[in-house]
Motif scaffolding. Structure first.
Motif, PDB file in Angstrom:
ATOM      1  N   GLY A  35      -7.585  -2.960  -2.584  1.00 18.28           N
ATOM      2  CA  GLY A  35      -8.648  -2.017  -2.262  1.00 18.28           C
ATOM      3  C   GLY A  35      -8.104  -0.633  -1.979  1.00 18.28           C
ATOM      4  O   GLY A  35      -7.159  -0.172  -2.628  1.00 18.28           O
ATOM      5  N   THR A  36      -8.688   0.002  -0.967  1.00 16.72           N
ATOM      6  CA  THR A  36      -8.376   1.381  -0.632  1.00 16.72           C
ATOM      7  C   THR A  36      -8.108   1.515   0.859  1.00 16.72           C
ATOM      8  O   THR A  36      -8.820   0.925   1.663  1.00 16.72           O
ATOM      9  N   VAL A  37      -7.076   2.287   1.203  1.00 16.51           N
ATOM     10  CA  VAL A  37      -6.903   2.709   2.589  1.00 16.51           C
ATOM     11  C   VAL A  37      -7.792   3.932   2.755  1.00 16.51           C
ATOM     12  O   VAL A  37      -7.656   4.917   2.019  1.00 16.51           O
ATOM     13  N   MET A  38      -8.725   3.873   3.695  1.00 13.83           N
ATOM     14  CA  MET A  38      -9.643   4.983   3.898  1.00 13.83           C
ATOM     15  C   MET A  38      -8.894   6.205   4.442  1.00 13.83           C
ATOM     16  O   MET A  38      -7.970   6.071   5.243  1.00 13.83           O
ATOM     17  N   ALA A  39      -9.309   7.387   3.999  1.00  9.14           N
ATOM     18  CA  ALA A  39      -8.733   8.627   4.514  1.00  9.14           C
ATOM     19  C   ALA A  39      -9.001   8.710   6.019  1.00  9.14           C
ATOM     20  O   ALA A  39      -9.988   8.169   6.519  1.00  9.14           O
ATOM     21  N   GLY A  40      -8.113   9.359   6.736  1.00 14.76           N
ATOM     22  CA  GLY A  40      -8.293   9.532   8.176  1.00 14.76           C
ATOM     23  C   GLY A  40      -7.407   8.645   9.015  1.00 14.76           C
ATOM     24  O   GLY A  40      -7.464   8.696  10.241  1.00 14.76           O
ATOM     25  N   ALA A  41      -6.582   7.837   8.386  1.00 13.60           N
ATOM     26  CA  ALA A  41      -5.629   7.033   9.149  1.00 13.60           C
ATOM     27  C   ALA A  41      -4.714   7.973   9.922  1.00 13.60           C
ATOM     28  O   ALA A  41      -4.466   9.106   9.502  1.00 13.60           O
ATOM     29  N   ALA A  42      -4.224   7.517  11.055  1.00 14.26           N
ATOM     30  CA  ALA A  42      -3.371   8.370  11.886  1.00 14.26           C
ATOM     31  C   ALA A  42      -2.171   7.597  12.408  1.00 14.26           C
ATOM     32  O   ALA A  42      -2.253   6.403  12.674  1.00 14.26           O
ATOM     33  N   ASP A  43      -1.076   8.318  12.538  1.00 12.51           N
ATOM     34  CA  ASP A  43       0.189   7.781  13.047  1.00 12.51           C
ATOM     35  C   ASP A  43       0.572   8.582  14.291  1.00 12.51           C
ATOM     36  O   ASP A  43       0.921   9.755  14.203  1.00 12.51           O
ATOM     37  N   TRP A  44       0.491   7.947  15.440  1.00 10.68           N
ATOM     38  CA  TRP A  44       0.816   8.575  16.722  1.00 10.68           C
ATOM     39  C   TRP A  44       2.278   8.259  17.023  1.00 10.68           C
ATOM     40  O   TRP A  44       2.594   7.223  17.593  1.00 10.68           O
ATOM     41  N   TRP A  51       0.834  -1.200   0.000  1.00 17.10           N
ATOM     42  CA  TRP A  51       0.000   0.000   0.000  1.00 17.10           C
ATOM     43  C   TRP A  51       0.863   1.242   0.000  1.00 17.10           C
ATOM     44  O   TRP A  51       2.029   1.200   0.347  1.00 17.10           O
ATOM     45  N   SER A  52       0.227   2.332  -0.410  1.00 17.16           N
ATOM     46  CA  SER A  52       0.910   3.617  -0.463  1.00 17.16           C
ATOM     47  C   SER A  52      -0.090   4.714  -0.127  1.00 17.16           C
ATOM     48  O   SER A  52      -1.239   4.664  -0.597  1.00 17.16           O
ATOM     49  N   MET A  53       0.352   5.677   0.699  1.00 16.02           N
ATOM     50  CA  MET A  53      -0.504   6.788   1.112  1.00 16.02           C
ATOM     51  C   MET A  53       0.310   8.074   1.149  1.00 16.02           C
ATOM     52  O   MET A  53       1.481   8.048   1.521  1.00 16.02           O
ATOM     53  N   GLY A  95       0.466  12.271  12.862  1.00 10.96           N
ATOM     54  CA  GLY A  95       0.400  12.510  11.422  1.00 10.96           C
ATOM     55  C   GLY A  95      -0.842  11.866  10.856  1.00 10.96           C
ATOM     56  O   GLY A  95      -1.160  10.720  11.179  1.00 10.96           O
ATOM     57  N   TYR A  96      -1.558  12.610  10.027  1.00 10.73           N
ATOM     58  CA  TYR A  96      -2.760  12.091   9.385  1.00 10.73           C
ATOM     59  C   TYR A  96      -2.433  11.741   7.943  1.00 10.73           C
ATOM     60  O   TYR A  96      -1.602  12.385   7.308  1.00 10.73           O
ATOM     61  N   LEU A  97      -3.096  10.712   7.432  1.00 14.95           N
ATOM     62  CA  LEU A  97      -2.788  10.182   6.108  1.00 14.95           C
ATOM     63  C   LEU A  97      -3.997  10.298   5.193  1.00 14.95           C
ATOM     64  O   LEU A  97      -5.141  10.137   5.636  1.00 14.95           O
ATOM     65  N   LYS A  98      -3.729  10.570   3.924  1.00 11.44           N
ATOM     66  CA  LYS A  98      -4.789  10.637   2.932  1.00 11.44           C
ATOM     67  C   LYS A  98      -5.185   9.238   2.491  1.00 11.44           C
ATOM     68  O   LYS A  98      -4.515   8.262   2.806  1.00 11.44           O
ATOM     69  N   GLU A  99      -6.264   9.164   1.717  1.00 11.16           N
ATOM     70  CA  GLU A  99      -6.693   7.893   1.151  1.00 11.16           C
ATOM     71  C   GLU A  99      -5.541   7.280   0.358  1.00 11.16           C
ATOM     72  O   GLU A  99      -4.765   7.995  -0.269  1.00 11.16           O
ATOM     73  N   GLY A 100      -5.428   5.962   0.427  1.00 13.53           N
ATOM     74  CA  GLY A 100      -4.341   5.288  -0.262  1.00 13.53           C
ATOM     75  C   GLY A 100      -4.823   4.104  -1.074  1.00 13.53           C
ATOM     76  O   GLY A 100      -5.987   3.727  -1.029  1.00 13.53           O
ATOM     77  N   LYS A 101      -3.897   3.516  -1.798  1.00 18.88           N
ATOM     78  CA  LYS A 101      -4.185   2.387  -2.683  1.00 18.88           C
ATOM     79  C   LYS A 101      -3.537   1.127  -2.135  1.00 18.88           C
ATOM     80  O   LYS A 101      -2.378   1.152  -1.705  1.00 18.88           O
ATOM     81  N   VAL A 102      -4.279   0.017  -2.153  1.00 22.01           N
ATOM     82  CA  VAL A 102      -3.780  -1.288  -1.721  1.00 22.01           C
ATOM     83  C   VAL A 102      -3.825  -2.214  -2.924  1.00 22.01           C
ATOM     84  O   VAL A 102      -4.859  -2.337  -3.584  1.00 22.01           O
ATOM     85  N   ILE A 103      -2.682  -2.855  -3.208  1.00 18.51           N
ATOM     86  CA  ILE A 103      -2.651  -3.812  -4.314  1.00 18.51           C
ATOM     87  C   ILE A 103      -2.072  -5.131  -3.813  1.00 18.51           C
ATOM     88  O   ILE A 103      -1.233  -5.140  -2.919  1.00 18.51           O
ATOM     89  N   GLY A 104      -2.556  -6.221  -4.380  1.00 21.53           N
ATOM     90  CA  GLY A 104      -2.040  -7.531  -4.014  1.00 21.53           C
ATOM     91  C   GLY A 104      -2.970  -8.627  -4.457  1.00 21.53           C
ATOM     92  O   GLY A 104      -4.143  -8.387  -4.750  1.00 21.53           O
ATOM     93  N   LEU A 163      -5.351   2.164  10.647  1.00 23.46           N
ATOM     94  CA  LEU A 163      -5.998   2.490   9.378  1.00 23.46           C
ATOM     95  C   LEU A 163      -7.028   1.421   9.058  1.00 23.46           C
ATOM     96  O   LEU A 163      -7.065   0.361   9.689  1.00 23.46           O
ATOM     97  N   ILE A 164      -7.860   1.714   8.060  1.00 24.45           N
ATOM     98  CA  ILE A 164      -8.891   0.771   7.618  1.00 24.45           C
ATOM     99  C   ILE A 164      -8.756   0.582   6.115  1.00 24.45           C
ATOM    100  O   ILE A 164      -8.693   1.555   5.363  1.00 24.45           O
ATOM    101  N   ILE A 165      -8.705  -0.682   5.696  1.00 26.34           N
ATOM    102  CA  ILE A 165      -8.726  -1.028   4.274  1.00 26.34           C
ATOM    103  C   ILE A 165     -10.152  -1.422   3.902  1.00 26.34           C
ATOM    104  O   ILE A 165     -10.793  -2.201   4.614  1.00 26.34           O
TER     105      ILE A 165
END
Length: 163
Positions: free
Chosen positions: A49-58, A14-16, A35-44, A73-75
């Motif tokens: 699918g998609t990494v939903m926007a709103g993921a966070a890195d504490w 995945w990449s975000m 840090g907050y992350l934008k929507e991302g792409k998951v391949i495999g 995060l949520i895929i």
């Protein structure tokens, strides 16, 4: 002595893009930020699918230059399954990493290593509930907004009752 033999298998990549961050500052436990992350792409082959926007890195930045990510995060898969992903790990930013981060300098390209846990209610992806994963990442902070990418590997567990 070898306790067991196993092989890891690529589950997905995945990449975000990094969205924005909030600096908490120097605390007794280290330099803290979110840090907050934008929507991302998951391949495999097994998960896409998609990494939903709103993921966070504490994150916690230790004085020795080790950054400790703590991400949730949520895929969402093409068949609408939701997979909760949590990971923690290490990013070695070098001996001057703390000062680099404290003064807001961009360190360039870093290489996170993480322990990943996934959970889902979807029967189609129930196998993720039973396996640990590792993440081998690339955090590119050379240009704004910054991009975090991972290859996620499953460490298959032996079946119950296997030798």
């Amino acid at each position: 002595m070898v306790v067991s033999e196993f092989q890891v298998a690529l589950a997905c990549s995945w990449s975000m893009e990094i969205d924005r961050g909030v600096q908490i500052g120097e605390t007794p436990e280290g330099l803290r930020a979110v840090g907050y992350l934008k929507e991302g792409k998951v391949i495999g082959d097994r998960i896409s699918g998609t990494v939903m926007a709103g993921a966070a890195d504490w994150t916690v930045m230790r004085k020795d230059g080790i950054l400790r990510p703590n991400v949730k995060l949520i895929i969402t898969t093409p068949d609408e399954a939701k997979i909760l992903v949590e990971y923690e790990g290490f990013v070695d930013m070098g001996p001057d990493g703390y000062e680099t981060r404290l003064h807001g300098r961009r360190p360039g390209v870093l290489h996170p290593r993480t322990l990943v846990r996934m959970l889902t209610a979807s029967p189609a992806y129930a196998w993720v509930n039973r396996s640990p994963f590792i993440g081998i990442g690339r955090l590119d902070l050379q240009a704004l907004p910054g991009v975090i990418s991972y290859d996620i590997y499953e460490i298959p567990s032996p079946q119950y009752g296997d030798g």
